[in-house]
Design an enzyme around this catalytic site. Sequence first.
Site, PDB file in Angstrom:
ATOM      1  N   GLY A 231      35.205  37.800  37.894  1.00 18.31           N
ATOM      2  CA  GLY A 231      35.549  38.945  38.724  1.00 18.31           C
ATOM      3  C   GLY A 231      36.226  40.009  37.890  1.00 18.31           C
ATOM      4  O   GLY A 231      36.042  40.074  36.667  1.00 18.31           O
ATOM      5  N   SER A 232      37.036  40.820  38.553  1.00 20.74           N
ATOM      6  CA  SER A 232      37.652  41.954  37.868  1.00 20.74           C
ATOM      7  C   SER A 232      38.760  41.491  36.907  1.00 20.74           C
ATOM      8  O   SER A 232      39.311  40.392  37.050  1.00 20.74           O
ATOM      9  CB  SER A 232      38.258  42.895  38.916  1.00 20.74           C
ATOM     10  OG  SER A 232      39.193  42.162  39.679  1.00 20.74           O
ATOM     11  N   GLY A 236      41.565  38.453  37.048  1.00 21.77           N
ATOM     12  CA  GLY A 236      41.740  37.520  35.937  1.00 21.77           C
ATOM     13  C   GLY A 236      43.152  37.518  35.401  1.00 21.77           C
ATOM     14  O   GLY A 236      43.679  36.486  34.973  1.00 21.77           O
ATOM     15  N   GLU A 253      35.862  35.126  33.147  1.00 23.50           N
ATOM     16  CA  GLU A 253      34.677  35.977  32.932  1.00 23.50           C
ATOM     17  C   GLU A 253      34.936  37.268  33.703  1.00 23.50           C
ATOM     18  O   GLU A 253      34.669  37.350  34.903  1.00 23.50           O
ATOM     19  CB  GLU A 253      33.420  35.281  33.485  1.00 23.50           C
ATOM     20  CG  GLU A 253      33.113  33.952  32.829  1.00 23.50           C
ATOM     21  CD  GLU A 253      32.460  34.085  31.453  1.00 23.50           C
ATOM     22  OE1 GLU A 253      32.053  35.199  31.080  1.00 23.50           O
ATOM     23  OE2 GLU A 253      32.383  33.061  30.767  1.00 23.50           O
TER      24      GLU A 253
HETATM   25  P1  NAD Z   1      37.070  40.776  42.386  1.00 20.50           P
HETATM   26  O1  NAD Z   1      37.986  40.555  41.248  1.00 20.50           O
HETATM   27  O2  NAD Z   1      37.473  41.716  43.439  1.00 20.50           O
HETATM   28  O3  NAD Z   1      36.792  39.379  43.132  1.00 20.50           O
HETATM   29  C1  NAD Z   1      36.234  38.284  42.448  1.00 20.50           C
HETATM   30  C2  NAD Z   1      36.675  36.996  43.111  1.00 20.50           C
HETATM   31  O4  NAD Z   1      38.050  36.773  42.843  1.00 20.50           O
HETATM   32  C3  NAD Z   1      36.522  36.967  44.628  1.00 20.50           C
HETATM   33  O5  NAD Z   1      36.068  35.697  45.013  1.00 20.50           O
HETATM   34  C4  NAD Z   1      37.949  37.206  45.102  1.00 20.50           C
HETATM   35  O6  NAD Z   1      38.221  36.697  46.373  1.00 20.50           O
HETATM   36  C5  NAD Z   1      38.736  36.461  44.048  1.00 20.50           C
HETATM   37  N1  NAD Z   1      40.127  36.895  43.854  1.00 20.50           N
HETATM   38  C6  NAD Z   1      40.580  38.156  43.763  1.00 20.50           C
HETATM   39  N2  NAD Z   1      41.907  38.151  43.516  1.00 20.50           N
HETATM   40  C7  NAD Z   1      42.277  36.858  43.451  1.00 20.50           C
HETATM   41  C8  NAD Z   1      43.525  36.205  43.237  1.00 20.50           C
HETATM   42  N3  NAD Z   1      44.640  36.902  43.030  1.00 20.50           N
HETATM   43  N4  NAD Z   1      43.552  34.860  43.220  1.00 20.50           N
HETATM   44  C9  NAD Z   1      42.420  34.146  43.404  1.00 20.50           C
HETATM   45  N5  NAD Z   1      41.222  34.704  43.636  1.00 20.50           N
HETATM   46  C10 NAD Z   1      41.147  36.052  43.659  1.00 20.50           C
HETATM   47  O7  NAD Z   1      35.659  41.192  41.754  1.00 20.50           O
HETATM   48  P2  NAD Z   1      34.329  41.709  42.480  1.00 20.50           P
HETATM   49  O8  NAD Z   1      34.529  43.087  42.968  1.00 20.50           O
HETATM   50  O9  NAD Z   1      33.808  40.663  43.417  1.00 20.50           O
HETATM   51  O10 NAD Z   1      33.298  41.718  41.238  1.00 20.50           O
HETATM   52  C11 NAD Z   1      33.192  42.780  40.335  1.00 20.50           C
HETATM   53  C12 NAD Z   1      33.927  42.478  39.040  1.00 20.50           C
HETATM   54  O11 NAD Z   1      33.514  41.214  38.521  1.00 20.50           O
HETATM   55  C13 NAD Z   1      33.600  43.476  37.950  1.00 20.50           C
HETATM   56  O12 NAD Z   1      34.776  43.786  37.253  1.00 20.50           O
HETATM   57  C14 NAD Z   1      32.615  42.723  37.059  1.00 20.50           C
HETATM   58  O13 NAD Z   1      32.554  43.203  35.727  1.00 20.50           O
HETATM   59  C15 NAD Z   1      33.163  41.343  37.139  1.00 20.50           C
HETATM   60  N6  NAD Z   1      32.160  40.346  36.805  1.00 20.50           N
HETATM   61  C16 NAD Z   1      32.253  39.724  35.586  1.00 20.50           C
HETATM   62  C17 NAD Z   1      31.292  38.817  35.206  1.00 20.50           C
HETATM   63  C18 NAD Z   1      31.353  38.151  33.863  1.00 20.50           C
HETATM   64  O14 NAD Z   1      30.652  37.160  33.677  1.00 20.50           O
HETATM   65  N7  NAD Z   1      32.153  38.619  32.920  1.00 20.50           N
HETATM   66  C19 NAD Z   1      30.237  38.498  36.074  1.00 20.50           C
HETATM   67  C20 NAD Z   1      30.187  39.131  37.313  1.00 20.50           C
HETATM   68  C21 NAD Z   1      31.155  40.058  37.664  1.00 20.50           C
END
Ligand code: NAD
EC number: 1.2.1.3
Length: 499
Positions: A231-232, A236, A253
């Site tokens: 995720g973002s 992370g 990731e």
């Molecule tokens: P996001 O960070 O908003 O959410 C991702 C996941 O994390 C969701 O399931 C969310 O519920 C969970 N989450 C968020 N905050 C959390 C916390 N504090 N504790 C536990 N879980 C939490 O990301 P998004 O908008 O769904 O996806 C887009 C982002 O993901 C972009 O930045 C993209 O570059 C990244 N991404 C990276 C990869 C990679 O392999 N590097 C792959 C896909 C997406």
Amino acid sequence: MIFEEILTACGFSKGELEGGSLHVHTPVDGSRIASLKTDTTADVERAVSASNEAFRQWRRVPAPRRGELVRLLGEELRAEKENLGRLVTLECGKIYQEGLGEVQEMIDICDFAVGLSRQLYGLTIASERPGHAMRETWHPMGVCGVISAFNFPVAVWSWNTAIALVCGNSVLWKPSEKSPLTALACQKIFERAVARFGDAPDNLLQVLVGGRDVGSAMVESKDVAIVSATGSTRMGHTVGVKVAERFGRSILELGGNNAMIVSGSADLEMALRAIVFSAVGTAGQRCTSLRRLIVHESIYDALVPRLKDAYSGLPIGNPLEDGVLVGPLIDADAKGAMQSALDRARAEGGIVHGGEPVQVESCLGASYMAPAIVEMPDQSDVVRHETFAPILYVMKYTELDEAIGMQNAVPQGLSSCIFTTDVREAEEFLSDVGSDCGIANVNIGPSGAEIGGAFGGEKETGGGRESGSDAWKAYMRRQTNTVNYSRELPLAQGIKFDI
Ligand code: NAD
């Protein structure tokens, strides 16, 4: 109506999709397609404990037999490819071809993991002591918690799960709150594989539905041995710190800000196709999407007008329809983020082409945007930030060192590439003084990696590696064994300790 057919084909009953507080909207037209019940913190605790019980049984199953379950999962995925691919499109808005591609990636990683289940090799190491043998062995870790993002709602789970399972771990999955239906569909598919397998423990895979609070409860549990979080960078940062605080293992990731250098010697036809696919594919919502184009000054005027031309003809529309290449953004927030990034780019001296909202017939509640090309005088703040939308910043360079410097001068380090026919440039880009990313390609765009290599990136991308190569080692515990088969007890380093 077609939406209902997609959901029914994936095995959902009406009752399952109603009555909860998590409203799921399709980005295709913005309408609500489900209201799911969410898990509570107590549910998470119960799930962690059940997952640990599943792990205790699963680790006793020989790895090649564990591979058999993953082989069956691959078979079930093959049978469901079209249905699941369509559901991916419905729930996250990528075009159907990309939905199919995502499911194919799941099938590929299952095949990879089946082979891996007979290749979890350790080492034998020369011991300095006579009559001693040293070796390195690998053992299952425990519960693997998977947190996934909306944009690859199923592939990321499969990369983690196929590998975690053959390594002897159980899996708990917290999908994005924006794409829980694809996760529940995968759970149904997985259960079919389990039924055919026969004697797998209960709860080997559990899906936890909910938002950050649910993810957070899983992350904080010391009984979750590995947290693989996609995720973002913001997410992370929180998750990585929490897991480190309890000395757990994390695989992060996170966001990317991927660049392509187009050198003066590049094959411009190839570069053009690669640029368009990697910048506008998945409507710029791939972690590996091309966001920065660094073009040699000698070909800038040959390339950029052709790129603008290609952008002006892109079919934007309902991603379930044939021929469409650009679908919607996930939601109105994403649209707002794209518009404010374009405003910032203008304020920082950029010239914006495209980037306006697009009205798609019968999809008026959705967020369709024309992909944007932004010519920038330099790599200003907005360029260094990942905006999860189809914005391509274009900049000029004169010397290769300068281009590589620009490519590396961002906080993220996921994917990168160079288009060149000059072997010196290509090798320099891949060398110790070249790209600082986890992925560096030559004459291929930054997105669309194959599963055979390790996937992941450096710096704010988090440092994790998933999928192929030896990424499996992150899902296992390494143990060094020294066996003394002599009748003496010599100490290492020749230490004398006679009693
Ligand atoms: P996001 O960070 O908003 O959410 C991702 C996941 O994390 C969701 O399931 C969310 O519920 C969970 N989450 C968020 N905050 C959390 C916390 N504090 N504790 C536990 N879980 C939490 O990301 P998004 O908008 O769904 O996806 C887009 C982002 O993901 C972009 O930045 C993209 O570059 C990244 N991404 C990276 C990869 C990679 O392999 N590097 C792959 C896909 C997406």
